[in-house]
Design a protein around this motif. Structure first.
Motif, PDB file in Angstrom:
ATOM      1  N   ASP A   1       0.850  -1.189   0.000  1.00 34.15           N
ATOM      2  CA  ASP A   1       0.000   0.000   0.000  1.00 34.15           C
ATOM      3  C   ASP A   1       0.892   1.248   0.000  1.00 34.15           C
ATOM      4  N   GLY A   2       1.129   1.783  -1.177  1.00 28.97           N
ATOM      5  CA  GLY A   2       2.046   2.924  -1.306  1.00 28.97           C
ATOM      6  C   GLY A   2       1.394   4.266  -1.072  1.00 28.97           C
ATOM      7  N   VAL A   3       0.085   4.265  -0.812  1.00 25.87           N
ATOM      8  CA  VAL A   3      -0.579   5.563  -0.695  1.00 25.87           C
ATOM      9  C   VAL A   3      -1.638   5.550   0.430  1.00 25.87           C
ATOM     10  N   SER A   4      -1.349   4.712   1.448  1.00 27.75           N
ATOM     11  CA  SER A   4      -2.309   4.579   2.556  1.00 27.75           C
ATOM     12  C   SER A   4      -3.724   4.434   1.998  1.00 27.75           C
ATOM     13  N   SER A   5      -3.802   3.633   0.957  1.00 25.30           N
ATOM     14  CA  SER A   5      -5.042   3.330   0.235  1.00 25.30           C
ATOM     15  C   SER A   5      -5.559   4.537  -0.536  1.00 25.30           C
ATOM     16  N   MET A   6      -6.179   5.497   0.154  1.00 22.80           N
ATOM     17  CA  MET A   6      -6.539   6.767  -0.491  1.00 22.80           C
ATOM     18  C   MET A   6      -6.167   7.885   0.469  1.00 22.80           C
ATOM     19  N   TRP A   7      -4.922   7.879   0.900  1.00 22.63           N
ATOM     20  CA  TRP A   7      -4.394   8.844   1.861  1.00 22.63           C
ATOM     21  C   TRP A   7      -5.124   8.717   3.200  1.00 22.63           C
ATOM     22  N   CYS A   8      -5.617   7.533   3.523  1.00 26.20           N
ATOM     23  CA  CYS A   8      -6.443   7.462   4.738  1.00 26.20           C
ATOM     24  C   CYS A   8      -5.973   6.432   5.767  1.00 26.20           C
ATOM     25  N   CYS A   9      -5.379   5.318   5.344  1.00 26.62           N
ATOM     26  CA  CYS A   9      -5.017   4.274   6.309  1.00 26.62           C
ATOM     27  C   CYS A   9      -3.622   4.581   6.859  1.00 26.62           C
ATOM     28  N   ASN A  10      -3.532   5.658   7.642  1.00 25.10           N
ATOM     29  CA  ASN A  10      -2.228   6.147   8.098  1.00 25.10           C
ATOM     30  C   ASN A  10      -1.514   5.153   8.998  1.00 25.10           C
TER      31      ASN A  10
ATOM     32  N   ASN B   1      -8.498   6.192  10.490  1.00 30.01           N
ATOM     33  CA  ASN B   1      -7.620   5.309   9.710  1.00 30.01           C
ATOM     34  C   ASN B   1      -8.347   4.777   8.474  1.00 30.01           C
ATOM     35  N   GLY B   2      -9.363   5.527   8.024  1.00 34.14           N
ATOM     36  CA  GLY B   2     -10.112   5.121   6.832  1.00 34.14           C
ATOM     37  C   GLY B   2     -11.096   3.988   7.067  1.00 34.14           C
TER      38      GLY B   2
ATOM     39  N   ALA C   1       1.969   8.130  -0.583  1.00 36.68           N
ATOM     40  CA  ALA C   1       1.858   8.559   0.819  1.00 36.68           C
ATOM     41  C   ALA C   1       1.660   7.280   1.627  1.00 36.68           C
ATOM     42  N   PRO C   2       2.724   6.515   1.811  1.00 44.46           N
ATOM     43  CA  PRO C   2       2.570   5.195   2.439  1.00 44.46           C
ATOM     44  C   PRO C   2       2.116   5.307   3.896  1.00 44.46           C
ATOM     45  N   PRO C   3       1.567   4.243   4.445  1.00 46.48           N
ATOM     46  CA  PRO C   3       1.219   4.251   5.864  1.00 46.48           C
ATOM     47  C   PRO C   3       2.417   4.669   6.717  1.00 46.48           C
ATOM     48  N   LEU C   4       2.124   5.326   7.829  1.00 47.12           N
ATOM     49  CA  LEU C   4       3.190   5.890   8.669  1.00 47.12           C
ATOM     50  C   LEU C   4       3.927   4.814   9.467  1.00 47.12           C
ATOM     51  N   ILE C   5       3.516   3.557   9.300  1.00 47.47           N
ATOM     52  CA  ILE C   5       4.232   2.443   9.949  1.00 47.47           C
ATOM     53  C   ILE C   5       5.311   1.872   9.023  1.00 47.47           C
ATOM     54  N   ALA C   6       5.492   2.465   7.850  1.00 42.65           N
ATOM     55  CA  ALA C   6       6.430   1.913   6.861  1.00 42.65           C
ATOM     56  C   ALA C   6       7.850   1.841   7.428  1.00 42.65           C
ATOM     57  N   GLU C   7       8.603   0.867   6.926  1.00 41.80           N
ATOM     58  CA  GLU C   7      10.020   0.765   7.284  1.00 41.80           C
ATOM     59  C   GLU C   7      10.851   1.011   6.026  1.00 41.80           C
TER      60      GLU C   7
END
Ligand SMILES: Cc1ncc(COP(=O)(O)O)c(C=O)c1O
Length: 440
Positions: A48-57, A286-287, A415-421
């Motif tokens: 998920d490179g864009v937090s789905s639709m900028w929502c699943c942070n 979180n969407g 805008a990937p989820p903020l849990i990305a590594e």
């Protein structure tokens, strides 16, 4: 048609913002999601490179949120929104205002970004009226802006395709010039150097219409759907100053920048500019369940509190404003953000993200790369007379390669989820590089 074949028939569903024929000829269907990944119905992982639709942070399938919803459904599934309350709506409002700086300390609940925008626009016009300045009815948006799809938001928005089919829109709206396209700003890292003076466009509109007719200006602090357009240094501060000079309300549409996207809880903190109203949605839950929240400065809320005490002050609201299930999801989301430090994590990720994304400078057809916080975009040159062709091809190829993005025209946004590594960023940039290289 029997139940089984009905299930797989794609015809009846008129999908939003989707090329129906292309999709239905070769559908893309997700079956499940966990943390950074979707699983497709044919068993592939898609990052998920864009937090789905900028929502699943916070990414997907987060236990706090899942549990909060489960529990809420068995406890209080629904409660009337008007003239009755329930505790979670008040608790949520209190927690939200504690996150927001300044005096933006009242919250009105909606069900989407679009509804948050309509709510804020109505608040702005009504606020001036209750203070005896009822001539302030004009709304100012910005070219390339996106404020959802309802009539007010579409009217102040500035994306041509979203407007041209729908008649004359709301009357009395004008637009600031957008800030995109100065070649001196191409490949800027963070806020671009040039263009602060574009904020003076507001002075031009004041000269044209007179300040006494203008209620509010609405802008996205960072324009997302219009193609990730980062404001020039000092631009938002200057807009604030001009608004102050002329008694115009400033609305920040933080539907994508809110809830940690820039490395601070809100763009309000990031840019150090306090607007009068802030619209949010998406990352609020979180969407997971539709919900939006509009933050209003105390002076706005208080201006409405007049007339007989048992009279309704603001004739606006939704059946699902402060819906208990949505409040539970939002509280579970805030718990997750807090426990994992997600509202500021983008600040830690940003330098690595910036360096990785800008490594694509020089790749085939790439004419610009932009980033701020944990947002980034790569813009491809358009094929003459076929704008969006390269962008859509990139979208489809990235999906096939296991990476979800968003595209606007020929700009590919992330805008990937903020849990990305770091490993997720590495995969994203590597995959993007390969796909770009394969497009003519
Ligand atoms: C800045 C902004 N405002 C409003 C909206 C509309 O939100 P929704 O689709 O939840 O109505 C969006 C959606 O992307 C957005 O990015």
């Amino acid at each position: 048609m029997d139940r089984e074949s009905q299930k797989n028939d794609l015809e009846a569903y008129w999908m939003p913002f989707t090329a129906q024929r292309q999709f239905k000829a070769s559908p893309r269907l997700f079956a499940s999601a966990d943390r950074m990944y979707f699983k497709t119905t044919d068993g592939r992982d898609v990052l998920d490179g864009v937090s789905s639709m900028w929502c699943c942070n916070a990414g997907h399938n987060r236990p706090r949120i899942v549990e909060a919803i489960r529990k809420q459904a068995g406890e209080l599934d629904y409660s009337p929104a008007f003239q009755i309350g329930h505790h979670k709506a008040f608790e949520l409002a209190n927690r939200l205002v504690a996150l927001m700086p300044g005096t933006l300390n009242h919250v009105f609940f909606t069900n989407s970004g679009s509804e948050s925008v309509e709510t804020a626009l109505k608040m702005a016009i009504a606020y001036h009226r209750v203070r005896g300045e009822g001539s302030r009815v004009r709304l100012i948006g910005r070219e390339k802006g996106y404020h959802g799809v309802n009539f007010g938001g579409m009217s102040v928005g500035g994306m041509v395709a979203n407007r041209k089919m729908f008649g004359t829109l709301v009357a009395g709206v004008d637009h600031l010039r957008h800030t995109h396209g100065d070649p001196r700003n191409f490949f800027s890292k963070g806020e671009p150097e040039y263009g602060v003076e574009l904020a003076d466009d507001l002075e031009r509109l004041v000269q044209l219409h007179d300040a006494s007719t203008i209620a509010a200006v609405i802008v996205e602090p960072v324009q997302g759907s219009g193609g990730v357009i980062v404001p020039p240094k000092g631009y938002l501060k200057r807009l604030r100053e001009i608004c102050d000079r002329h008694g115009i309300l400033l609305i920040f549409d933080e539907v994508i920048t809110g809830y940690g996207r820039l490395g601070k809880p809100f763009a309000v903190d990031y840019f150090g500019v306090e607007p009068d109203l802030v619209t949010t949605a998406k990352g609020l839950t979180n969407g997971v369940i539709p919900m939006g929240a509009v933050f209003a400065q105390a002076k706005i809320y208080e201006a409405f509190l007049q007339g007989p005490p048992n009279a309704i002050e603001f004739f606006h609201g939704y059946t699902y404003s402060g819906n208990p299930m949505a409040c539970a999801a939002a509280l579970g989301t805030l718990d997750t953000y807090e426990e994992e430090g997600l509202l500021t994590r983008a600040a830690t990720l940003a330098p690595y993200w910036e360096k990785a994304l800008h490594s694509l400078k020089g790749a085939r057809n790439v004419i610009d790369i932009r980033n701020i916080g944990f947002i980034g975009a790569v813009e491809l040159s358009s094929v003459a007379s076929e704008p969006t062709k390269r962008g859509f091809e990139a979208y489809l190829k990235l999906y096939e390669a296991g990476l979800l993005c968003r595209t606007t025209g020929d700009t590919i946004a992330f805008a990937p989820p903020l849990i990305a590594e770091h490993k997720h960023i590495d995969f994203l940039v590597e995959t993007l590089g390969k796909v770009i290289a394969s497009i003519d």
